[in-house]
Design a protein around this motif. Structure first.
Motif, PDB file in Angstrom:
ATOM      1  N   ARG A 134      12.485  69.179  19.381  1.00 37.51           N
ATOM      2  CA  ARG A 134      13.350  68.389  20.260  1.00 37.51           C
ATOM      3  C   ARG A 134      13.885  67.130  19.579  1.00 37.51           C
ATOM      4  NH1 ARG A 134      10.647  66.829  25.559  1.00 37.51           N
ATOM      5  NH2 ARG A 134      12.574  65.598  25.650  1.00 37.51           N
ATOM      6  N   LEU A 135      13.299  66.744  18.445  1.00 40.38           N
ATOM      7  CA  LEU A 135      13.789  65.565  17.736  1.00 40.38           C
ATOM      8  C   LEU A 135      14.995  65.971  16.893  1.00 40.38           C
ATOM      9  CD1 LEU A 135      13.441  62.568  16.996  1.00 40.38           C
ATOM     10  CD2 LEU A 135      12.013  63.304  15.073  1.00 40.38           C
ATOM     11  N   LEU A 136      16.139  65.399  17.194  1.00 45.36           N
ATOM     12  CA  LEU A 136      17.372  65.752  16.484  1.00 45.36           C
ATOM     13  C   LEU A 136      17.593  64.847  15.276  1.00 45.36           C
ATOM     14  CD1 LEU A 136      19.721  66.312  19.564  1.00 45.36           C
ATOM     15  CD2 LEU A 136      18.488  68.045  18.261  1.00 45.36           C
ATOM     16  N   LYS A 137      17.334  63.545  15.432  1.00 49.27           N
ATOM     17  CA  LYS A 137      17.534  62.587  14.345  1.00 49.27           C
ATOM     18  C   LYS A 137      16.685  61.347  14.596  1.00 49.27           C
ATOM     19  CE  LYS A 137      20.543  63.823  11.178  1.00 49.27           C
ATOM     20  NZ  LYS A 137      20.211  63.718   9.753  1.00 49.27           N
ATOM     21  N   ALA A 138      16.057  60.827  13.554  1.00 54.61           N
ATOM     22  CA  ALA A 138      15.324  59.567  13.656  1.00 54.61           C
ATOM     23  C   ALA A 138      15.268  58.932  12.276  1.00 54.61           C
ATOM     24  CB  ALA A 138      13.913  59.798  14.193  1.00 54.61           C
ATOM     25  N   THR A 139      15.205  57.625  12.244  1.00 52.27           N
ATOM     26  CA  THR A 139      15.104  56.916  10.973  1.00 52.27           C
ATOM     27  C   THR A 139      13.670  56.960  10.460  1.00 52.27           C
ATOM     28  OG1 THR A 139      16.848  55.425  11.734  1.00 52.27           O
ATOM     29  CG2 THR A 139      15.588  54.711   9.827  1.00 52.27           C
ATOM     30  N   ASP A 140      12.706  56.849  11.366  1.00 47.03           N
ATOM     31  CA  ASP A 140      11.301  56.738  10.984  1.00 47.03           C
ATOM     32  C   ASP A 140      10.453  57.562  11.947  1.00 47.03           C
ATOM     33  OD1 ASP A 140       8.941  55.918   9.844  1.00 47.03           O
ATOM     34  OD2 ASP A 140       8.903  53.968  10.844  1.00 47.03           O
ATOM     35  N   PHE A 141       9.674  58.501  11.430  1.00 48.00           N
ATOM     36  CA  PHE A 141       8.767  59.283  12.284  1.00 48.00           C
ATOM     37  C   PHE A 141       7.721  59.979  11.413  1.00 48.00           C
ATOM     38  CE2 PHE A 141      12.095  62.175  11.022  1.00 48.00           C
ATOM     39  CZ  PHE A 141      11.479  63.402  10.856  1.00 48.00           C
ATOM     40  N   ASP A 142       6.609  60.365  12.039  1.00 49.71           N
ATOM     41  CA  ASP A 142       5.549  61.131  11.375  1.00 49.71           C
ATOM     42  C   ASP A 142       5.433  62.484  12.056  1.00 49.71           C
ATOM     43  OD1 ASP A 142       4.712  59.110   9.550  1.00 49.71           O
ATOM     44  OD2 ASP A 142       3.654  58.103  11.195  1.00 49.71           O
ATOM     45  N   ILE A 143       4.992  63.465  11.303  1.00 54.68           N
ATOM     46  CA  ILE A 143       4.752  64.797  11.862  1.00 54.68           C
ATOM     47  C   ILE A 143       3.254  64.999  12.036  1.00 54.68           C
ATOM     48  CG2 ILE A 143       4.910  67.279  11.428  1.00 54.68           C
ATOM     49  CD1 ILE A 143       7.585  66.039  12.131  1.00 54.68           C
ATOM     50  N   LYS A 144       2.841  65.362  13.244  1.00 53.39           N
ATOM     51  CA  LYS A 144       1.434  65.673  13.526  1.00 53.39           C
ATOM     52  C   LYS A 144       1.391  66.988  14.282  1.00 53.39           C
ATOM     53  CE  LYS A 144      -0.341  60.962  13.443  1.00 53.39           C
ATOM     54  NZ  LYS A 144      -0.989  59.865  14.199  1.00 53.39           N
ATOM     55  N   ASP A 145       0.946  68.023  13.594  1.00 58.75           N
ATOM     56  CA  ASP A 145       0.915  69.382  14.165  1.00 58.75           C
ATOM     57  C   ASP A 145       2.329  69.767  14.631  1.00 58.75           C
ATOM     58  OD1 ASP A 145      -1.848  69.572  13.714  1.00 58.75           O
ATOM     59  OD2 ASP A 145      -2.240  68.499  15.586  1.00 58.75           O
ATOM     60  N   LYS A 146       2.464  70.077  15.922  1.00 54.34           N
ATOM     61  CA  LYS A 146       3.763  70.517  16.442  1.00 54.34           C
ATOM     62  C   LYS A 146       4.598  69.365  16.972  1.00 54.34           C
ATOM     63  CE  LYS A 146       2.008  75.063  17.849  1.00 54.34           C
ATOM     64  NZ  LYS A 146       1.749  75.967  18.990  1.00 54.34           N
ATOM     65  N   PHE A 147       4.143  68.135  16.708  1.00 55.50           N
ATOM     66  CA  PHE A 147       4.800  66.982  17.324  1.00 55.50           C
ATOM     67  C   PHE A 147       5.399  66.032  16.300  1.00 55.50           C
ATOM     68  CE2 PHE A 147       1.694  68.477  20.385  1.00 55.50           C
ATOM     69  CZ  PHE A 147       2.427  68.479  21.571  1.00 55.50           C
ATOM     70  N   ALA A 148       6.467  65.357  16.720  1.00 54.60           N
ATOM     71  CA  ALA A 148       7.028  64.240  15.958  1.00 54.60           C
ATOM     72  C   ALA A 148       6.581  62.965  16.656  1.00 54.60           C
ATOM     73  CB  ALA A 148       8.554  64.327  15.941  1.00 54.60           C
ATOM     74  N   VAL A 149       6.032  62.027  15.879  1.00 55.31           N
ATOM     75  CA  VAL A 149       5.551  60.767  16.438  1.00 55.31           C
ATOM     76  C   VAL A 149       6.450  59.642  15.932  1.00 55.31           C
ATOM     77  CG1 VAL A 149       3.604  59.184  16.640  1.00 55.31           C
ATOM     78  CG2 VAL A 149       3.188  61.657  16.494  1.00 55.31           C
ATOM     79  N   ILE A 150       7.127  58.984  16.872  1.00 55.59           N
ATOM     80  CA  ILE A 150       8.079  57.925  16.548  1.00 55.59           C
ATOM     81  C   ILE A 150       7.430  56.583  16.865  1.00 55.59           C
ATOM     82  CG2 ILE A 150      10.361  56.995  17.103  1.00 55.59           C
ATOM     83  CD1 ILE A 150      11.001  59.940  18.041  1.00 55.59           C
ATOM     84  N   PRO A 151       7.420  55.645  15.893  1.00 52.90           N
ATOM     85  CA  PRO A 151       6.831  54.327  16.166  1.00 52.90           C
ATOM     86  C   PRO A 151       7.654  53.551  17.182  1.00 52.90           C
ATOM     87  CG  PRO A 151       7.956  54.311  14.047  1.00 52.90           C
ATOM     88  CD  PRO A 151       7.993  55.731  14.541  1.00 52.90           C
ATOM     89  N   GLU A 152       7.125  52.417  17.637  1.00 60.55           N
ATOM     90  CA  GLU A 152       7.870  51.614  18.626  1.00 60.55           C
ATOM     91  C   GLU A 152       9.227  51.212  18.054  1.00 60.55           C
ATOM     92  OE1 GLU A 152       6.363  47.077  18.067  1.00 60.55           O
ATOM     93  OE2 GLU A 152       4.956  48.427  19.075  1.00 60.55           O
ATOM     94  N   GLU A 153      10.211  51.204  18.940  1.00 62.02           N
ATOM     95  CA  GLU A 153      11.590  50.911  18.539  1.00 62.02           C
ATOM     96  C   GLU A 153      12.062  49.650  19.255  1.00 62.02           C
ATOM     97  OE1 GLU A 153      13.357  55.369  17.928  1.00 62.02           O
ATOM     98  OE2 GLU A 153      12.568  54.853  19.891  1.00 62.02           O
ATOM     99  N   ARG A 154      12.832  48.861  18.538  1.00 60.91           N
ATOM    100  CA  ARG A 154      13.329  47.597  19.097  1.00 60.91           C
ATOM    101  C   ARG A 154      14.838  47.682  19.308  1.00 60.91           C
ATOM    102  NH1 ARG A 154       9.315  46.221  21.359  1.00 60.91           N
ATOM    103  NH2 ARG A 154       7.464  45.681  20.186  1.00 60.91           N
TER     104      ARG A 154
END
Length: 284
Positions: A52-72
Motif C-alpha cells: 500500500r506504500l506508493l512513495k516515501a522519502t524515509d521508511f523501514d521494511i519489517k516483514d510484510k509492513f512498511a514502517v514510516i517514522p514520524e512526519e512533520r
C-alpha cells in the motif's frame, strides 16, 4: 500536524488521468495498478502493508509492513481584512499511499481531507483569534467514535451536521509535491503515457461556485483527555458522473480541476473560533 488528503475521492482527477491514458485505478488485462494516491503525514509515524506504500522519502521494511517514522508538516492561519480565516497546510514531510478496501467507495464520502494538530495548539489558536469571538448562536455539536476515543465536532445550523461550518474557498492538489511527481512519471512509463503529457494535466481541486463545502472543527478525546484538534473538509454537491475504465461512475464533486501547488481552506474567522470554543466546552 497530521494530514490525510484523499485524492482518490475525486472522480474529476480520475477522469483527467484516464483521458491522458493512465489505466486508473486498475487494469484487469495486465493486473497493473495505477491508484490515485492519498497524501498522508503522521505525527506518530505509520505502519502499513508494503504493497500500500506508493512513495516515501524515509521508511523501514519489517516483514510484510512498511514502517514510516514520524512526519512533520506545518499549518498556518492567516486572517484577512474582511474577517476570513485562510488555513494553509504545508506538506513538507509526507508519504503517498494506496487506499485499502472500503465498504463504501471513497467517491461517495463527504469528508475527503483531514488535518490534525496536537491539543497543545488549542489555547494558542483561541488567543490568536480572540477578537473574532462571538455569541454561540446556532452552533451545535455531534460526536463519533468508540473504545475510549471520541471525536466531537461543531456545526453551524441544524441542517449542517454533515458539514460543520461554511467553507468559502479551498485549493488542494498533487502539483508541487516531489513524491507525487516521481510517482506519476513512473506510472506514465508503465502505462505507456508520454512524459511530456504530464505538464498539461490538472491534478488540483478548487471550490466551484456551486460546490457545497464545509469544515468540521473538532477535538479528539482519548480516555477523557483531549489529544488533538481536527479540521475536516467535506463536499457533497453537486454530483458528478464519469466514464471509468469498466463502466460509469457516480460520486460527489470535489470541485473544479486546476493546476496549482497552493493549498488553502477559507472560512469565516468568527465561525472558526466559536466552533473551537463550542467543542472545547463539551467535556468542560
Amino acid at each position: 500536524m497530521g494530514m490525510n488528503v484523499f485524492f482518490p475521492a475525486s472522480l474529476e482527477i480520475q477522469e483527467e488521468l484516464l483521458k491522458a491514458g493512465f489505466k486508473v485505478p486498475y487494469d484487469k488485462e495486465t493486473g497493473r495498478k495505477t491508484p490515485v494516491p492519498v497524501v498522508s503525514s503522521s505525527m506518530e509515524g505509520r505502519k502499513l502493508r508494503r504493497g500500500r506504500l506508493l512513495k516515501a522519502t524515509d521508511f523501514d521494511i519489517k516483514d510484510k509492513f512498511a514502517v514510516i517514522p514520524e512526519e512533520r508538516t506545518l499549518i498556518e492561519f492567516e486572517v484577512t481584512e474582511k474577517g476570513f480565516l485562510v488555513i494553509r497546510p504545508k506538506p513538507f514531510e509526507y508519504h503517498l499511499e494506496e487506499l485499502g478496501f472500503l465498504s463504501v467507495p471513497l467517491r461517495l464520502w463527504g469528508t475527503w481531507a483531514s488535518f490534525s494538530l496536537p491539543f497543545s495548539a488549542y489555547d494558542a489558536l483561541l488567543s490568536e483569534l480572540e477578537e473574532f469571538k462571538g455569541e454561540n448562536k446556532g452552533f451545535y455539536t455531534a460526536s463519533k467514535g468508540s473504545r475510549g476515543r471520541i471525536e466531537v465536532y461543531a456545526y453551524r445550523g441544524r441542517t449542517r451536521k454533515d458539514f460543520g461550518i461554511p467553507v468559502f474557498g479551498y485549493s488542494l492538489g498533487l502539483h508541487g509535491l516531489t513524491l507525487a511527481e516521481e510517482y506519476l512519471r513512473e506510472k506514465a512509463e508503465e502505462n505507456g503515457v508520454p512524459e511530456e503529457r504530464l505538464r498539461y494535466l490538472k491534478l488540483g481541486l478548487k471550490k466551484r461556485k456551486e460546490t457545497k463545502a464545509g469544515l468540521k472543527v473538532g477535538i479528539v478525546w482519548e480516555n477523557g483527555t483531549p489529544v488533538e484538534v481536527t479540521l475536516k473538509l467535506s463536499t457533497t454537491e453537486p454530483r458528478v458522473k464519469i466514464r471509468g475504465l469498466y463502466g460509469e461512475l457516480v460520486g460527489k464533486s470535489r470541485g473544479e480541476l486546476t493546476r496549482t501547488d497552493d493549498w488553502y481552506i477559507v472560512v469565516n474567522a468568527s465561525d472558526f473560533v466559536i466552533a473551537l470554543e463550542t467543542v472545547g466546552r463539551t467535556f468542560g
